[in-house]
Design an enzyme around this catalytic site. Structure first.
Site, PDB file in Angstrom:
ATOM      1  N   PHE A  70      49.073 101.301  73.268  1.00  0.00           N
ATOM      2  CA  PHE A  70      50.114 101.006  72.283  1.00  0.00           C
ATOM      3  C   PHE A  70      49.860 101.759  70.986  1.00  0.00           C
ATOM      4  O   PHE A  70      48.736 101.805  70.491  1.00  0.00           O
ATOM      5  CB  PHE A  70      50.155  99.503  71.996  1.00  0.00           C
ATOM      6  N   LEU A  94      44.653 100.609  71.288  1.00  0.00           N
ATOM      7  CA  LEU A  94      45.590 100.472  70.182  1.00  0.00           C
ATOM      8  C   LEU A  94      45.380 101.570  69.150  1.00  0.00           C
ATOM      9  O   LEU A  94      44.247 101.810  68.704  1.00  0.00           O
ATOM     10  CB  LEU A  94      45.401  99.111  69.487  1.00  0.00           C
ATOM     11  N   GLU A  95      46.448 102.235  68.780  1.00  0.00           N
ATOM     12  CA  GLU A  95      46.439 103.169  67.639  1.00  0.00           C
ATOM     13  C   GLU A  95      47.402 102.594  66.623  1.00  0.00           C
ATOM     14  O   GLU A  95      48.617 102.689  66.775  1.00  0.00           O
ATOM     15  CB  GLU A  95      46.854 104.576  68.096  1.00  0.00           C
ATOM     16  N   LEU A  96      46.848 101.988  65.560  1.00  0.00           N
ATOM     17  CA  LEU A  96      47.650 101.148  64.669  1.00  0.00           C
ATOM     18  C   LEU A  96      47.837 101.740  63.278  1.00  0.00           C
ATOM     19  O   LEU A  96      48.320 101.055  62.380  1.00  0.00           O
ATOM     20  CB  LEU A  96      46.994  99.757  64.563  1.00  0.00           C
ATOM     21  N   GLY A  97      47.461 102.973  63.091  1.00  0.00           N
ATOM     22  CA  GLY A  97      47.747 103.613  61.814  1.00  0.00           C
ATOM     23  C   GLY A  97      46.868 103.130  60.688  1.00  0.00           C
ATOM     24  O   GLY A  97      45.841 102.492  60.877  1.00  0.00           O
TER      25      GLY A  97
END
Length: 276
Positions: A70, A94-97
């Protein structure tokens, strides 16, 4: 982003279901069309469009999906992990910025700094919802004591919504959007401490001609990607991903392939072997 996720998944032998952001479904659908023209068998690469609260929720809670990768907000990332835990304990990356520090030391090239900061901070357009959200946070920042140095205006046209490049000082909490906050420090230790004070850890840019400072700061900052005298430089062999609330797991590089693989150990006795 489509290629970064689909490439290693297919290389690892997985079938894949892609749900693009509801604002940008057409490019993913076109890539799926190209994959079919290239001869990819039906059912190997699938694109499903829709909203996160319906389609996304169905994917993350599905009992026959074993891995979710995601990219998005920390808030939604938590929901993805929760759904994975409550369903079949599927693997999650997860790559959530995050709002990345842009650190400038006294010996850096000023002209280069201006170009990189402009590209990295102010270049992106946003949709209407994000546009209004950023403007709201800018007003909150002013009320909480942040000093507006320049910018802050609203711009929009037929192609999208833009916010005039904006620079603040005296900011207590970073504003997500095309907004830069300037802080000054006296020592390298203070710079490292402030850069690590954020709950995010996606990336950091370090501008200096002193190799010792560059090495010291890059090793001390808890962020997944460190750019020295460059910004937003990517390579297919260079893993990309965050620390802390910027997520976990890596896109690109060998690490991205490992995200779509499971290790299996198989032991069996061998009888009458001359080597035993």
């Amino acid at each position: 982003m489509f290629a970064m996720k689909v490439g290693p998944a297919l290389a690892a032998g997985c079938t894949m279901l892609v749900k693009p952001a509801e604002q940008t479904p057409l490019s993913a659908l076109y890539y799926a069309h190209l994959a079919k023209l290239a001869g990819l068998p039906d059912g190997v690469l699938n694109v499903v469009t829709g909203y996160g609260r319906t389609v996304g929720a169905a994917i993350t809670s599905h009992m026959d999906i074993y891995k979710v990768s995601f990219t998005g907000s920390t808030e939604v990332g938590r929901l993805v992990m929760q759904a994975a835990a409550l369903s079949n304990l599927k693997h999650v990356s997860l790559e959530l910025g995050g709002k990345s520090p842009f650190i400038v030391f006294y010996d850096a090239d000023i002209d280069k700094i201006a170009s990189l900061a402009l590209h990295g901070t102010f270049i992106n357009q946003v949709d209407k919802n994000q546009y209004e959200r950023v403007l709201k946070f800018m007003e909150i920042g002013k009320k909480e004591g942040a000093t507006l140095l320049t910018g802050g205006g609203k711009l929009s046209n037929r192609k999208g919504y833009y916010i005039e490049p904006t620079i603040f000082t005296d900011v207590s909490e970073e504003i997500f959007g095309p907004v830069m906050s300037i802080l000054k420090f006296k020592t390298v230790e203070d710079v490292i401490k402030r850069a690590n004070a954020t709950k995010y850890g996606l990336a950091t840019c370090i501008m200096t001609n002193d190799l010792n400072i560059a090495n010291r700061v890059s090793r001390s900052i808890r962020a997944g990607d460190i750019w020295i005298n460059c910004f937003l430089d990517f390579d297919i062999d260079l893993p990309f991903g965050g620390y802390k609330m910027s997520g976990f797991g890596r896109e690109m590089g060998l690490e991205s392939l490992n995200m779509y693989l499971h290790v299996k150990s198989v032991a069996t006795p061998i009888y009458d072997s001359p080597w035993l």
